[in-house]
Design a protein around this motif. Structure first.
Motif, PDB file in Angstrom:
ATOM      1  N   GLU A  80       0.833  -1.207   0.000  1.00 20.49           N
ATOM      2  CA  GLU A  80       0.000   0.000   0.000  1.00 20.49           C
ATOM      3  C   GLU A  80       0.868   1.257   0.000  1.00 20.49           C
ATOM      4  OE1 GLU A  80      -3.898   1.834  -0.012  1.00 20.49           O
ATOM      5  OE2 GLU A  80      -2.903   0.039  -0.771  1.00 20.49           O
ATOM      6  N   LEU A  81       1.998   1.221   0.699  1.00 19.78           N
ATOM      7  CA  LEU A  81       2.910   2.367   0.663  1.00 19.78           C
ATOM      8  C   LEU A  81       3.509   2.542  -0.731  1.00 19.78           C
ATOM      9  CD1 LEU A  81       4.901   2.345   4.036  1.00 19.78           C
ATOM     10  CD2 LEU A  81       3.237   4.024   3.240  1.00 19.78           C
ATOM     11  N   ARG A  83       2.091   1.788  -3.502  1.00 17.52           N
ATOM     12  CA  ARG A  83       1.017   2.361  -4.312  1.00 17.52           C
ATOM     13  C   ARG A  83       0.866   3.850  -4.029  1.00 17.52           C
ATOM     14  NH1 ARG A  83      -4.833   2.619  -4.738  1.00 17.52           N
ATOM     15  NH2 ARG A  83      -5.055   2.300  -2.503  1.00 17.52           N
ATOM     16  N   LEU A  84       1.037   4.232  -2.777  1.00 20.37           N
ATOM     17  CA  LEU A  84       0.938   5.642  -2.399  1.00 20.37           C
ATOM     18  C   LEU A  84       2.030   6.465  -3.071  1.00 20.37           C
ATOM     19  CD1 LEU A  84      -0.263   7.928  -0.653  1.00 20.37           C
ATOM     20  CD2 LEU A  84       1.252   7.180   1.195  1.00 20.37           C
ATOM     21  N   LEU A  87       1.387   6.946  -6.692  1.00 23.02           N
ATOM     22  CA  LEU A  87       0.357   7.966  -6.889  1.00 23.02           C
ATOM     23  C   LEU A  87       0.960   9.362  -6.802  1.00 23.02           C
ATOM     24  CD1 LEU A  87      -2.780   8.451  -7.160  1.00 23.02           C
ATOM     25  CD2 LEU A  87      -2.760   8.758  -4.666  1.00 23.02           C
ATOM     26  N   TYR A 304      -3.421  13.989   1.648  1.00 21.52           N
ATOM     27  CA  TYR A 304      -3.752  12.573   1.430  1.00 21.52           C
ATOM     28  C   TYR A 304      -2.538  11.691   1.720  1.00 21.52           C
ATOM     29  CZ  TYR A 304      -5.146   8.199  -0.686  1.00 21.52           C
ATOM     30  OH  TYR A 304      -5.420   6.859  -0.889  1.00 21.52           O
ATOM     31  N   PHE A 305      -1.379  12.136   1.293  1.00 25.17           N
ATOM     32  CA  PHE A 305      -0.149  11.378   1.553  1.00 25.17           C
ATOM     33  C   PHE A 305       0.061  11.171   3.053  1.00 25.17           C
ATOM     34  CE2 PHE A 305       4.365  11.308   2.621  1.00 25.17           C
ATOM     35  CZ  PHE A 305       4.818  10.248   1.865  1.00 25.17           C
ATOM     36  N   LYS A 308      -2.747   8.809   4.528  1.00 25.85           N
ATOM     37  CA  LYS A 308      -2.573   7.406   4.164  1.00 25.85           C
ATOM     38  C   LYS A 308      -1.372   6.799   4.891  1.00 25.85           C
ATOM     39  CE  LYS A 308      -4.329   4.880   1.700  1.00 25.85           C
ATOM     40  NZ  LYS A 308      -5.210   3.687   1.932  1.00 25.85           N
ATOM     41  N   LYS A 309      -0.304   7.557   5.002  1.00 23.26           N
ATOM     42  CA  LYS A 309       0.868   7.059   5.736  1.00 23.26           C
ATOM     43  C   LYS A 309       0.513   6.787   7.196  1.00 23.26           C
ATOM     44  CE  LYS A 309       4.965   8.533   6.232  1.00 23.26           C
ATOM     45  NZ  LYS A 309       6.176   9.366   6.383  1.00 23.26           N
TER      46      LYS A 309
END
Length: 339
Positions: A80-81, A83-84, A87, A304-305, A308-309
């Protein structure tokens, strides 16, 4: 009377039409972030296998088929990181944004590298792959004494960390030196106003809590080696007060008093830092959420970064607690209200 030029948060942000597409993408992704209610449910799961099942309707479901045993949970978080960061790379208009969001991992790798060199041990397995500079390049440039392919701050932190360690041969001096340079860069030199504000606020709060921790250990004499050279509070404030109680009184007209006082009252009763740390997280997460309210600006992507982190870090905490069979109450107590 000490005051700051803002009440709760400094003002920031301006419209930038170049981020219209990015903002549209992010607004849709924000609806999929996990909220506190979801985190509490995850924390009450009976074990990590049940927790995995509870993630079936989240963005993490795409990785669940790669989980073959409970200890594989890091695969899910790392994916997931990755993918972040992909992005961020896709949506960043300025290349400097991806660099600045990755740089904390470069400073982390730098700490690992300095310890490897000083103690003559190979800690390369701990290098982060999310850094802006590949760890192999970082190692080569610093060990050969070149440094011309790295930011000046990286090389400065390298030299400062080594010289700081050999002053007293205390390992914590390595981390403190690197953190000082990192916070100095973000608080003063980052191109992005929001990052400058975030790191200045964070530095003040870290300095205040560091003072209390050192007082508790009876080591206030080490303050000069621990204080971050960033923040809105004057450095001399920390040296002129004899104890945290007086320090808190000195900042009574700032937002930091509102953030720290309830947790300090709890600390005086129980000796626990949990509420204080949670209130700090609520405050900083609140700043990040303010950034998400912008319409057309880089702050929406940065927000968002950060969110999400933080989501990934909370998931890691909960998953580790399941593996170690910690009481759910201990975990829930640490989940901030503001996410």
């Amino acid at each position: 009377m000490l005051k700051l030029p803002f009440n709760r948060y400094p003002s920031f942000g301006k419209d930038d039409p170049e981020y219209a597409y990015a903002c549209g993408r992010i607004k849709a992704l924000e609806t999929k972030l996990l909220d506190r209610v979801r985190f509490e449910r995850l924390a009450t799961s009976k074990d990590i296998e049940e927790l995995f099942k509870m993630l079936q309707d989240t963005e993490y479901s795409r990785y669940l088929n790669e989980i073959h045993k409970p200890s594989d949970f890091e695969i899910l978080l790392k994916k997931e990181l990755e993918r972040l960061f992909s992005l961020v790379s896709e949506l960043s208009v300025e290349p400097a944004l991806e660099r600045d969001l990755r740089l904390p991992y470069d400073f982390l790798n730098l700490k690992i590298l300095v310890k490897s060199l000083i103690f003559e041990k190979d800690f390369s397995h701990a290098f982060s792959k999310y850094s802006y500079y590949p760890a192999t390049l970082l190692k080569h440039e610093l060990e050969t004494g070149k440094g011309d392919m790295l930011m000046k701050e990286i090389y400065d932190a390298y030299e400062y960390a080594i010289s700081s360690y050999y002053e007293t041969r205390e390992v914590f001096r390595i981390d403190s030196a690197v953190d000082n340079v990192m916070y100095g860069y973000f608080a003063n030199s980052s191109f992005f106003e929001f990052l400058r504000i975030y790191y200045n606020l964070n530095a003040d709060l870290k300095n205040l809590i560091s003072f209390l921790r050192l007082e508790r250990m009876g080591k206030l004499q080490a303050l000069k080696h621990v204080l971050l050279a960033a923040g809105y509070l004057p450095q001399e404030l920390f040296y002129k007060v004899p104890d945290f109680n007086t320090l808190l009184y000195e900042i009574r007209h700032t937002v930091y008093y509102q953030v720290l006082q309830p947790g300090y009252a709890q600390y005086q009763k129980t000796g626990s830092f949990v509420k204080m740390e949670k209130d700090v997280a609520n405050y900083l997460n609140g700043l990040v959420k303010e950034a998400s309210k912008k319409d057309l600006s880089v702050e929406v992507l940065i927000s968002y970064f950060f969110r999400k982190k933080y989501e990934v870090s909370l998931l890691r905490m909960i998953m580790v607690s399941k593996l170690n069979q910690l009481p759910k109450e201990i975990v829930i107590e640490r989940i901030p209200e503001v996410l």
